[in-house]
Structure formats: structure tokens, C-alpha cells
Design a protein around this motif. Structure first.
Motif, PDB file in Angstrom:
ATOM      1  N   TYR A   1      63.128  73.537  40.290  1.00 18.79           N
ATOM      2  CA  TYR A   1      61.860  73.061  40.823  1.00 18.79           C
ATOM      3  C   TYR A   1      62.037  72.608  42.275  1.00 18.79           C
ATOM      4  CZ  TYR A   1      58.108  69.695  41.672  1.00 18.79           C
ATOM      5  OH  TYR A   1      57.073  68.994  42.219  1.00 18.79           O
TER       6      TYR A   1
ATOM      7  N   ASP B   1      52.056  67.689  44.382  1.00 19.96           N
ATOM      8  CA  ASP B   1      52.306  68.360  43.109  1.00 19.96           C
ATOM      9  C   ASP B   1      51.948  67.455  41.931  1.00 19.96           C
ATOM     10  OD1 ASP B   1      53.162  70.674  44.236  1.00 19.96           O
ATOM     11  OD2 ASP B   1      55.290  70.420  43.753  1.00 19.96           O
TER      12      ASP B   1
ATOM     13  N   VAL C   1      52.948  66.485  38.367  1.00 21.00           N
ATOM     14  CA  VAL C   1      54.176  66.599  37.593  1.00 21.00           C
ATOM     15  C   VAL C   1      54.067  65.766  36.318  1.00 21.00           C
ATOM     16  CG1 VAL C   1      55.656  67.078  39.577  1.00 21.00           C
ATOM     17  CG2 VAL C   1      55.240  64.709  38.908  1.00 21.00           C
TER      18      VAL C   1
ATOM     19  N   LEU D   1      62.285  64.429  36.023  1.00 25.66           N
ATOM     20  CA  LEU D   1      61.286  65.399  36.462  1.00 25.66           C
ATOM     21  C   LEU D   1      61.788  66.846  36.457  1.00 25.66           C
ATOM     22  CD1 LEU D   1      59.716  63.498  39.499  1.00 25.66           C
ATOM     23  CD2 LEU D   1      58.705  63.825  37.244  1.00 25.66           C
TER      24      LEU D   1
ATOM     25  N   ASN E   1      56.545  70.980  37.812  1.00 24.51           N
ATOM     26  CA  ASN E   1      57.996  70.881  37.632  1.00 24.51           C
ATOM     27  C   ASN E   1      58.486  71.568  36.366  1.00 24.51           C
ATOM     28  OD1 ASN E   1      56.581  68.905  36.148  1.00 24.51           O
ATOM     29  ND2 ASN E   1      58.387  67.616  35.977  1.00 24.51           N
TER      30      ASN E   1
ATOM     31  N   PRO F   1      59.952  70.621  44.898  1.00 22.83           N
ATOM     32  CA  PRO F   1      58.739  69.791  44.982  1.00 22.83           C
ATOM     33  C   PRO F   1      58.018  69.919  46.310  1.00 22.83           C
ATOM     34  CG  PRO F   1      60.695  68.442  45.279  1.00 22.83           C
ATOM     35  CD  PRO F   1      61.180  69.821  44.935  1.00 22.83           C
TER      36      PRO F   1
ATOM     37  N   GLY G   1      52.508  70.914  34.388  1.00 24.74           N
ATOM     38  CA  GLY G   1      53.227  70.274  35.478  1.00 24.74           C
ATOM     39  C   GLY G   1      53.920  71.295  36.364  1.00 24.74           C
TER      40      GLY G   1
END
Length: 324
Positions: A89, A95, A97, A113, A214, A91, A212
Motif C-alpha cells: 500500500y 485516503d 483506510v 494499516l 489500504n 498512502p 479501504g
């Protein structure tokens, strides 16, 4: 799209059907973009008469541009690079998440995360329970465990990315906060594209679905307002935006029907993840409805036959979409 090798026992008939479906999907992908997917040492076609810039995942050898990683070729003006698919992932600020609390410390929560570093949610970045705008006090700090404790699942937004790579989170809206009465699923982050809406409310099922960025996906009972949302009306097969403030009456338990819907949607996501298909609300709900229309039991959704059926359905769906 990158197809994965299906690690399930397939009969001879299923192998033939699965192979044909993959070939149809690959032909559709190659028709849309002849150099979309590449592996290491594949040649990337470029016009050498025009100036171009070599980006990530490319290298020029003997006047030929080659891919140094597996992925999808992307072109931005003169820049040519390869976007790796199965990367971790990455970021970006803003975002949405989904994460799990792993530590409650002084004025902050540490949140897992699916990233190289844990996220940090400061007490000051949380909305007060009473909605009042004020500074946090020592009493608020003592009551932190009344908000989140270890292993709680929550939804937040990336507020800032520090120079050391750590993520600062915030939850200053009613749509963020603790998630209960549902399942937390993990997929590869590249399967979830950044879109305008990541919160979805399936009205006819009473289910919340949060995708999400992530790679963590939440499927649970709708128990609180999440605004804005996407409401799916399965009767009319339409997707509309919702800013309603109506909430469902809080229940002390989750009904059997709702739990079955949560498990069925969860298994639909698992199947799509096994096959390496990009996920959005439309694809997930179509897989959910497909299992119902084929009278496939929730447990049997994880079997070989349904994986083949989903692959065939996805090939047909993309072909129909290209026609339109």
C-alpha cells in the motif's frame, strides 16, 4: 488485469472452462491496450523519433526500452513507466483506510494499516462524543479506552504523511469511527482503486461495505450514519448517492439473515481476491447475486466450481461492457 494461478483442485471440465475464460479475459485486455501487461525483460513499444522519459520499472538496453518489473505500462505525456501490481500500500493524503488498533498510548492510538509503518490517530484528531468543539483535557485522555481499545476495528482518513513515512490519521466526521458487527477482510491493495466513494450502504440488505484504500475491507451490519454513502437499490438495480440522516434502530444482536448476507458478501470478496479481479461495489454485488441465482451455499462459494463460474461471468460482463 493479472490473472493468478487458481490453487484449487479442478476437474478436467473445470480446467477447460477456466482456461477458456482466462483466454477471453486476456484477449479483451490486449484489445483495449496492446502493451498493458508486461513481465521482466518484455519490450515496451515507444516511438524513438519522439523524446520520451524512462520512468520506474524501465531500462534502455541496446536502444530498446525493457521492463524491469512485472506490471502495467503507464504513459503520462512523455513519461513511460511500469506500475507494479502486487506492491504494498502506498498512502496518499485523503485516503479512506480501515485499520485495527494495536496500542493505546498517551494521547494517541497506534493503528495497523497493512503498511510498512503503523498509523497514528491522535486524541485531538477525534470528534468529541458530544460533538462539542473544545480542547482535549486530561479527563478525555483518561477516558481514551472508552473510545477505542486494542483489537478494535476502525475507519479513518489519512491526514498527513510525515517525513519518516509514518501516517497521521483523523476521524473528525460521523462516517469515521469504530466498526462493529461485521467482518474485516484483507486483500492486496492494488485490487482496490481510489474512487470518489469508498463507503457503500446496501439498503435492501442493511449492510455497510467500506473499501479501504489500504486493502482492508469491512463488511458489517448498518448500525450508524455514514455520510456520504452509496445506496444500492437491488430491486431497481440502481446505485444512487445518499446523504440521509436516518439510522436503523440499534439492535442488541445481529439477525441470522444479516449474518448470512455478511458472510456471503465476504466470500464473494475472497473469491474475487483469489482470482485477482479489481474490486468495486458493482463487481462485488454482482458476485453476491450470482451465488444466489446459482443457489450456491455460502460455504460452497469458496470451492472450485464457483471460482470458475465467477471467471466466466467476469469475461461475459467485460465483453458486454465493451459492446455498449
Amino acid at each position: 488485469m493479472v490473472m493468478r494461478k487458481l490453487e484449487l483442485p479442478l476437474s478436467q471440465t473445470q480446467k477447460v472452462r477456466f482456461k477458456r475464460a482466462i483466454e477471453r479475459l486476456q484477449s479483451l485486455s490486449s484489445t483495449a491496450n496492446s502493451d498493458a501487461s508486461v513481465i521482466v525483460t518484455d519490450s515496451i513499444p515507444v516511438n524513438h523519433d519522439d523524446a520520451f522519459l524512462k520512468g520506474h520499472g524501465t531500462s534502455e538496453v541496446d536502444g530498446e526500452l525493457l521492463a524491469t518489473v512485472c506490471g502495467v505500462v503507464e504513459r503520462v505525456d512523455k513519461l513511460v513507466y511500469v506500475r507494479t501490481l502486487r506492491a504494498r500500500y502506498k498512502p496518499e493524503v485523503g485516503d479512506i483506510v480501515v485499520g485495527r488498533v494495536i496500542e493505546v498510548s498517551q494521547k494517541r492510538w497506534r493503528v495497523e494499516l497493512n503498511f510498512a509503518q503503523d498509523g497514528v490517530l491522535m486524541l485531538s484528531s477525534m470528534t468529541n462524543p458530544d460533538g462539542e468543539q473544545r480542547r482535549r483535557t486530561s479527563v478525555d485522555e483518561l477516558n481514551m479506552r472508552n473510545i477505542f481499545v486494542e483489537h478494535d476495528v476502525l475507519c479513518t482518513e489519512v491526514r498527513n504523511i510525515q517525513q519518516d513515512g509514518s501516517l497521521q490519521l483523523h476521524a473528525r466526521s460521523e462516517k469515521y469511527g469504530k466498526l462493529e458487527k461485521g467482518q474485516l477482510l484483507k486483500v492486496d491493495p492494488y485490487l482496490i482503486k481510489r474512487r470518489k466513494h469508498h463507503f457503500h450502504y446496501v439498503d435492501t440488505l442493511g449492510i455497510d461495505l467500506i473499501l479501504g484504500c489500504n486493502g482492508f475491507i469491512w463488511v458489517g451490519e448498518h448500525v450508524e450514519v455514514r455520510d456520504p454513502m452509496i445506496i444500492v437499490d437491488q430491486k431497481n438495480d440502481e446505485t444512487v448517492s445518499s446523504s440521509t440522516n436516518n439510522t436503523l434502530k440499534d439492535q442488541s444482536h445481529t439477525t441470522l439473515e444479516t449474518r448470512q448476507c455478511i458472510c456471503r458478501i465476504g466470500n464473494a470478496i475472497r473469491v474475487l481476491s483469489n482470482l485477482g479481479f479489481t474490486m468495486d461495489l458493482e463487481v462485488i454485488m454482482e458476485t453476491f447475486n450470482l451465488s444466489n441465482s446459482k443457489n450456491i451455499d455460502i460455504y460452497d462459494m469458496l470451492g472450485s466450481e464457483f471460482h470458475v463460474v465467477v471467471t466466466e461471468n467476469e469475461a461475459e460482463r467485460r465483453r458486454a461492457k465493451r459492446r455498449n
